[in-house]
Write an enzyme that holds these catalytic residues in place. Structure first.
Site, PDB file in Angstrom:
ATOM      1  N   GLY A  52       0.846  -1.192   0.000  1.00  0.00           N
ATOM      2  CA  GLY A  52       0.000   0.000   0.000  1.00  0.00           C
ATOM      3  C   GLY A  52       0.878   1.238   0.000  1.00  0.00           C
ATOM      4  NE  ARG A  86      -9.881   2.503  14.019  1.00  0.00           N
ATOM      5  CZ  ARG A  86      -9.988   3.410  14.974  1.00  0.00           C
ATOM      6  NH1 ARG A  86     -11.064   3.453  15.729  1.00  0.00           N
ATOM      7  NH2 ARG A  86      -9.016   4.285  15.183  1.00  0.00           N
ATOM      8  CG  ASN A 115     -10.404  -1.975   4.063  1.00  0.00           C
ATOM      9  OD1 ASN A 115     -10.416  -1.660   2.881  1.00  0.00           O
ATOM     10  ND2 ASN A 115     -10.234  -1.092   5.027  1.00  0.00           N
ATOM     11  CG  HIS A 150      -7.153   0.373  16.441  1.00  0.00           C
ATOM     12  ND1 HIS A 150      -6.600   1.350  17.225  1.00  0.00           N
ATOM     13  CD2 HIS A 150      -7.076   0.814  15.171  1.00  0.00           C
ATOM     14  CE1 HIS A 150      -6.203   2.347  16.455  1.00  0.00           C
ATOM     15  NE2 HIS A 150      -6.482   2.053  15.203  1.00  0.00           N
TER      16      HIS A 150
END
Length: 312
Positions: free
Chosen positions: A13, A92, A99, A179
């Site tokens: 990336g 997220r 993703n 997270h």
């Protein structure tokens, strides 16, 4: 005389996080860097720019860009940053399906040519993407690590230093759990020069900093409006990579696959770990209060819900 192979770090990336990670790895001289991206010309251009900075900054490592995973063969560390970033108002969790497909594909391609590598996952939602990477790579759990706790703790540390007007060098902090909004900053284990912050500020100020830490990523996203954080995430990756490549055996909070530790089984959750040349060499269990244990369990439950909706 045969030359000893140089250490290699692959960064998948070439966006802001990936390019900044490549820059920091190069500047610290940790390893040669290969920057990979699906977009033709993007990793090559950024790698060339970084290579041309070397004479000025003074690093001797090689920085290359490619669209071909064959160029990443025999990497010691593979950093996965590819995926779509959060936009304002997006959680997220909204990123999961898209993703997961991206991370699964790039991990399979990269690990096929670097079967002994250690994976550091950065793509959000991070805890869920660690599960995707574990499955896609077939690696043992010790070699799949999520970059979360280092970043979240760095944010907590910066807020503490700002609040108390002290050097960030004297501030230590721990943030555990997933997270996301359910992460668990631990004020009892957060200190300035060895003194717990609970001795240095009021409970109300401590709670305010805990809340700001939980919303740290969203705060940056809201300000930028067209992207998400990348300087602090990249710096956090490099701190982890350094501990692994130099076998520093540092104790850092990272997303690790737990099998009974902290009462959690079969999930990636942020906990303090010992990072060395083998990856996660030990999960360190610390004593939690009843309140902290409940918060940690709640964070783990949130991760479990996210993993449950991963595409089959």
């Amino acid at each position: 005389m045969a030359r000893v192979p140089r250490r290699k770090v692959t960064v998948i990336g070439a966006g802001n996080v990936g390019a900044t990670t490549a820059q920091l790895v190069a500047q610290t001289g940790l390893a040669d860097v290969v920057l990979v991206d699906i977009v033709e010309g993007l990793p090559q251009g950024k790698a060339l720019d970084l290579a041309e900075a070397a004479p000025v900054v003074g690093y001797d490592v090689r920085v290359t860009g490619t669209n071909d995973y064959a160029d990443t063969a025999n990497s010691k560390i593979i950093v996965v940053t590819s995926g779509i970033p959060r936009k304002p108002g997006m959680s997220r969790d909204d990123l999961v399906a898209t993703n997961a497909g991206i991370v699964g594909g790039v991990v399979k391609a990269a690990t096929a040519v670097s079967p002994d590598a250690i994976l550091i996952i950065v793509t959000n939602p991070l805890d869920a993407m660690c599960h995707v990477a574990l499955a896609a790579s077939g690696f043992p759990k010790e070699r799949v690590i999520g970059m979360a706790g280092v970043l979240d703790s760095a944010r907590f540390r910066s807020f503490i230093a700002e609040e108390l007007e002290v050097s960030v060098r004297d501030v230590r902090a721990f943030v555990l759990g997933g997270h996301g909004d359910t992460m668990v900053p631990l004020p009892r284990y957060s200190t300035v020069g060895g003194v717990p912050i609970t001795e240095l500020m009021s409970p109300e100020r401590v709670e305010a900093l805990v809340t700001r830490t939980r919303n740290g990523g969203a705060e940056v996203v809201a300000l930028l409006k067209t992207g998400s954080a990348y300087y602090a995430p990249a710096a956090s990756v490099v701190e982890m990579a350094e501990s692994i490549l130099l076998d520093r055996r540092r104790v850092l909070p990272c997303a690790a696959y737990l099998e009974g530790e902290y009462g959690v089984d079969g999930l990636f959750v942020g906990v303090p770990v010992l990072l060395g040349q083998g990856g996660i060499e030990k999960v360190i269990e610390i004593t939690l209060t009843d309140e902290e244990r409940v918060a940690f369990a709640g964070s783990a439950a949130a991760v479990k819900e996210l993993v449950a909706v991963l595409p089959a």
